[in-house]
Design an enzyme around this catalytic site. Structure first.
Site, PDB file in Angstrom:
ATOM      1  N   GLY A 161     -30.044  39.114  60.113  1.00 37.91           N
ATOM      2  CA  GLY A 161     -28.832  39.559  59.438  1.00 37.91           C
ATOM      3  C   GLY A 161     -27.757  38.491  59.488  1.00 37.91           C
ATOM      4  O   GLY A 161     -27.705  37.694  60.433  1.00 37.91           O
ATOM      5  N   GLN A 192     -19.549  34.920  59.338  1.00 35.30           N
ATOM      6  CA  GLN A 192     -20.358  33.931  60.064  1.00 35.30           C
ATOM      7  C   GLN A 192     -20.545  32.640  59.275  1.00 35.30           C
ATOM      8  O   GLN A 192     -21.008  31.641  59.828  1.00 35.30           O
ATOM      9  CB  GLN A 192     -21.733  34.520  60.408  1.00 35.30           C
ATOM     10  CG  GLN A 192     -21.666  35.683  61.385  1.00 35.30           C
ATOM     11  CD  GLN A 192     -23.041  36.195  61.716  1.00 35.30           C
ATOM     12  OE1 GLN A 192     -23.598  37.015  60.979  1.00 35.30           O
ATOM     13  NE2 GLN A 192     -23.626  35.709  62.793  1.00 35.30           N
ATOM     14  N   CYS A 226     -27.344  36.857  68.360  1.00 36.21           N
ATOM     15  CA  CYS A 226     -26.482  36.650  67.202  1.00 36.21           C
ATOM     16  C   CYS A 226     -26.492  35.166  66.869  1.00 36.21           C
ATOM     17  O   CYS A 226     -26.369  34.333  67.767  1.00 36.21           O
ATOM     18  CB  CYS A 226     -25.070  37.116  67.531  1.00 36.21           C
ATOM     19  SG  CYS A 226     -23.897  36.884  66.191  1.00 36.21           S
ATOM     20  N   LEU A 227     -26.630  34.850  65.578  1.00 33.37           N
ATOM     21  CA  LEU A 227     -26.664  33.448  65.169  1.00 33.37           C
ATOM     22  C   LEU A 227     -25.369  32.723  65.549  1.00 33.37           C
ATOM     23  O   LEU A 227     -25.368  31.508  65.725  1.00 33.37           O
ATOM     24  CB  LEU A 227     -26.895  33.341  63.657  1.00 33.37           C
ATOM     25  CG  LEU A 227     -28.256  33.837  63.155  1.00 33.37           C
ATOM     26  CD1 LEU A 227     -28.290  33.833  61.633  1.00 33.37           C
ATOM     27  CD2 LEU A 227     -29.383  33.007  63.731  1.00 33.37           C
ATOM     28  N   HIS A 239     -24.524  46.063  64.147  1.00 32.85           N
ATOM     29  CA  HIS A 239     -24.245  44.687  64.601  1.00 32.85           C
ATOM     30  C   HIS A 239     -23.558  43.886  63.475  1.00 32.85           C
ATOM     31  O   HIS A 239     -22.524  43.259  63.693  1.00 32.85           O
ATOM     32  CB  HIS A 239     -25.557  44.005  65.021  1.00 32.85           C
ATOM     33  CG  HIS A 239     -25.390  42.572  65.420  1.00 32.85           C
ATOM     34  ND1 HIS A 239     -25.652  42.118  66.693  1.00 32.85           N
ATOM     35  CD2 HIS A 239     -24.993  41.474  64.707  1.00 32.85           C
ATOM     36  CE1 HIS A 239     -25.393  40.814  66.748  1.00 32.85           C
ATOM     37  NE2 HIS A 239     -25.013  40.394  65.550  1.00 32.85           N
ATOM     38  N   GLU A 240     -24.146  43.962  62.270  1.00 32.81           N
ATOM     39  CA  GLU A 240     -23.610  43.159  61.157  1.00 32.81           C
ATOM     40  C   GLU A 240     -22.259  43.684  60.679  1.00 32.81           C
ATOM     41  O   GLU A 240     -21.348  42.898  60.407  1.00 32.81           O
ATOM     42  CB  GLU A 240     -24.605  43.128  59.992  1.00 32.81           C
ATOM     43  CG  GLU A 240     -25.946  42.466  60.310  1.00 32.81           C
ATOM     44  CD  GLU A 240     -25.820  41.072  60.906  1.00 32.81           C
ATOM     45  OE1 GLU A 240     -24.860  40.357  60.562  1.00 32.81           O
ATOM     46  OE2 GLU A 240     -26.666  40.705  61.736  1.00 32.81           O
ATOM     47  N   HIS A 256     -19.286  42.673  62.611  1.00 28.21           N
ATOM     48  CA  HIS A 256     -18.733  41.346  62.293  1.00 28.21           C
ATOM     49  C   HIS A 256     -17.578  41.472  61.294  1.00 28.21           C
ATOM     50  O   HIS A 256     -16.647  40.674  61.313  1.00 28.21           O
ATOM     51  CB  HIS A 256     -19.811  40.448  61.671  1.00 28.21           C
ATOM     52  CG  HIS A 256     -20.684  39.748  62.678  1.00 28.21           C
ATOM     53  ND1 HIS A 256     -20.207  38.872  63.612  1.00 28.21           N
ATOM     54  CD2 HIS A 256     -22.030  39.793  62.874  1.00 28.21           C
ATOM     55  CE1 HIS A 256     -21.206  38.404  64.344  1.00 28.21           C
ATOM     56  NE2 HIS A 256     -22.329  38.955  63.924  1.00 28.21           N
TER      57      HIS A 256
HETATM   58 ZN   LIG Z   1     -24.172  38.601  64.750  1.00 25.85          ZN
END
Ligand SMILES: [Zn+2]
Length: 187
Positions: free
Chosen positions: A45, A50, A100-101, A142-143, A146
């Site tokens: 995701g 991000q 998480c990226l 989670h997404e 953000h």
């Molecule tokens: Zn993340």
């Protein structure tokens, strides 16, 4: 085009993202860049903050998990202006490891409810209103977090937070290595 991923400590990750209008410039290009960036980083995701844009656009690709979750084979979706309307507090609370990226090299257990009510638009700006369960509900939480300026490390136990404090500080300072392009808060 593969875009750099903004990492922990960058202020854009802490802003509440804005809804976008249907005539948002070059949206198709943005979505295709986000998919390409997600693929290049082997993520499941990616939220627009991000990649440095404080707007409500998220891509999720669960196809990579098809061995573990056959029901997600081919699951690849974009969510525009998503909002969590309600979290079912009667649903099961599940504790599971997340990464998480934007927080390279770290993974921690997060407890989340397993059923949520979401509203969003698809690529054609058609509205959707759904209850979502299971692993997808976790990824969405989670997404979509953000988009509220919230990161999963905010949701871990105070004990674990204490343990990883220095690691997070290091990430904010660029002390990490990962296989994809990143952008730090400062050089
Ligand atoms: Zn993340």
């Amino acid at each position: 085009m593969i875009l750099p991923i903004y990492t922990y400590g960058h202020p854009v990750l802490r802003k509440v993202a804005d809804d976008i209008p249907a005539d948002y410039p070059d949206l198709d290009q943005l979505i295709s860049n986000m998919y390409e960036t997600l693929d290049a980083s082997s993520g499941i995701g990616l939220a627009a903050p991000q990649i440095g844009k404080s707007i409500r656009v998220v891509v999720i690709d669960l196809d990579v998990l098809k061995d573990e979750f056959p029901e997600y084979a081919g699951y690849r979706h974009v969510f525009i202006n998503p909002h969590i309307v309600e979290i079912d507090k009667n649903s099961e609370k599940v504790n599971m490891e997340e990464g998480c990226l934007s927080v390279p090299g770290l993974s921690e257990n997060v407890t989340r409810y397993s059923r949520i009510h979401v509203q969003y638009l698809d690529e054609q700006f058609q509205p959707h209103d759904e209850w979502v369960e299971g692993y997808l509900a976790r990824v969405m939480q989670h997404e979509f977090d953000h988009l509220e300026g919230v990161m999963y490390v905010d949701r871990i136990t105070p004990f674990r937070k204490q343990i990883i404090r220095n690691k997070l500080r290091g990430i904010a300072q660029g002390k990490f290595s990962c296989s994809y392009k990143t952008k730090l808060a400062r050089k």
